[in-house]
Write a protein that holds these residues in place. Sequence first.
Motif, PDB file in Angstrom:
ATOM      1  N   ALA A 415    -133.697  91.492 -13.835  1.00 25.56           N
ATOM      2  CA  ALA A 415    -134.866  90.819 -13.277  1.00 25.56           C
ATOM      3  C   ALA A 415    -135.872  91.835 -12.738  1.00 25.56           C
ATOM      4  O   ALA A 415    -137.076  91.736 -12.985  1.00 25.56           O
ATOM      5  CB  ALA A 415    -134.440  89.855 -12.179  1.00 25.56           C
ATOM      6  N   LYS A 438    -138.811  85.504 -19.680  1.00 26.80           N
ATOM      7  CA  LYS A 438    -138.813  84.155 -19.114  1.00 26.80           C
ATOM      8  C   LYS A 438    -137.482  83.905 -18.428  1.00 26.80           C
ATOM      9  O   LYS A 438    -136.432  84.420 -18.860  1.00 26.80           O
ATOM     10  CB  LYS A 438    -139.052  83.105 -20.196  1.00 26.80           C
ATOM     11  N   TYR A 439    -137.518  83.134 -17.372  1.00 22.90           N
ATOM     12  CA  TYR A 439    -136.301  82.800 -16.637  1.00 22.90           C
ATOM     13  C   TYR A 439    -135.639  81.578 -17.273  1.00 22.90           C
ATOM     14  O   TYR A 439    -136.282  80.560 -17.510  1.00 22.90           O
ATOM     15  CB  TYR A 439    -136.613  82.507 -15.179  1.00 22.90           C
ATOM     16  N   TYR A 446    -132.843  86.333 -17.093  1.00 22.12           N
ATOM     17  CA  TYR A 446    -134.148  86.563 -17.711  1.00 22.12           C
ATOM     18  C   TYR A 446    -133.942  86.997 -19.155  1.00 22.12           C
ATOM     19  O   TYR A 446    -133.148  87.904 -19.427  1.00 22.12           O
ATOM     20  CB  TYR A 446    -134.923  87.631 -16.944  1.00 22.12           C
TER      21      TYR A 446
END
Length: 526
Positions: A415, A438-439, A446
């Motif tokens: 992250a 993107k999470y 991620y």
Amino acid sequence: MAKHVRLIETEVINFTELRSKKVEYGDITRLSGKNGQGKTSIGTAPVWTLYGTDLFGNKYNPSPTNYEFDRVFASTILQVDGLPIKFAREINEKGSNVFYINDVPAKAKEFEATVAELFDKDEFLSFYNPIYFFGRHWTKQREQIMKYTTPPAKKEVFQEMSRTAPEQKPKEITLNPAAAKLDELMKKHTLDDLQKIHGGTGGQKSKLEKQHISAQSRTKTLQEQLDRLPLLDRDVEEIRLDSADLLEQIKTLYEPVEAAEVTNKELNELKLQIESARARVAAAKDRYMEAFNEPIDDTCPTCNRLLDEDSVKAVTDTKESKKKLLRAEHEKLVKERNELEAKASEIQPIDLAEQWKLLREAEGKRDALEDLLAAEKNRSSLAEEVAAAKQAEADTLTSLKESVFILDAIKSYKAKEAELQASKVQSLFTSLSIRLFKYVKSNDSYEPDFSIQMNGKDYLALSTGERIEAGLELTEVLFKQSELIVPTFIDNIESYTGRVAVYDQLITGRVVDDQELKIEAEVALR
């Protein structure tokens, strides 16, 4: 040093709406005219010559549709680092592609290899047509953006993971436990290897979760078994001493039993002998009486004549001799019987009933104590198993927590790495916003991603002018990152009113109503 590519000349024959046209490029080449005059076709010609595609990398056939033709031809002279090279592509009357390098026929693979040695196709198209980049798959877009962007160093990621205040200088930052753990582990393994070791269906975390559940079940089962065993209400050592005392009592009680058993055994054996002797005496008596009662026959059994006196006497003497022998045998057996009976009368049988009762009582008490000791031994052994199971459960849980901690640390690392890398890439742009990751909530991680916005709007929502602006900004960033300089072609330039900044040649296409195609080339002041 950057590779410098310039367009010198493009010539087309029967290329879409262009029956014949030659373009000699300047530093700025302006194409203008009304729609359908061939501005875009001229811009496309160098790309089709090199790759057989349109401006967006799609397969392309520029054959005319509104007039008869015998062949389609396009040639482009490039200058690469000051050296000219001419490429040409043709679709002949048979519909076959023909290739030329410096006006010499070449095979398709030779042609493609020569072009590929000069520059990368995607880079060339991205620089030549700024809008090309936005039509690529997001993974290709991301790959191209990331190609020249070095990821943040581990040390930097660890420091930023551990930062507690914005104003902290790197040397003032102490690594937090997650960063310190990864710093240690990544001396032997890569981050991806650690993810594989601890995560996924076959990783340590999954295995340890199953082991922990199994360990909990075993501990519970053993504990239930232990709880069912009764607790002793006496001291174990006291029970052992009482059992030892009873054993000595049993030994003492058994001594007269052993002696009595010897005497009783001897008496029983004598009784058996007496019974046998009495049976032999009775049998001898029967034999004697049989001889005693046997008649003396005075008649010859053969001729039935009366025997004389001497013969009768001989028969009588024989009978008496037999009786004498039988009487002697009977007397001997009687004597033996009497001796056995006399011997037996001297032995008194011993009654062991009371002694056996005492012995059995003592043995019963000791057995009860031994059962208690055995149960306590079993309980003690089971208690050890419970303790070992609890320890195994605790050790498994510790290992599981360790794996979870490492996986959480990896997530934190990725992250922070994503944040730093995105920040690093984003710093290259002014009006464009880039998303690289993107999470994903489902797995709390991620994952690589890519999207571009300009002033908060997705690319597809941009106007033509805004798309040109976005493409120019992106091209400028890519130019700065790469080692390649190529011409830039901007079609529909009339839709864009902003500043145009390119590294070398600029080719523009502008719609001018009611105007025939005009080509204007100029050399910039240097």
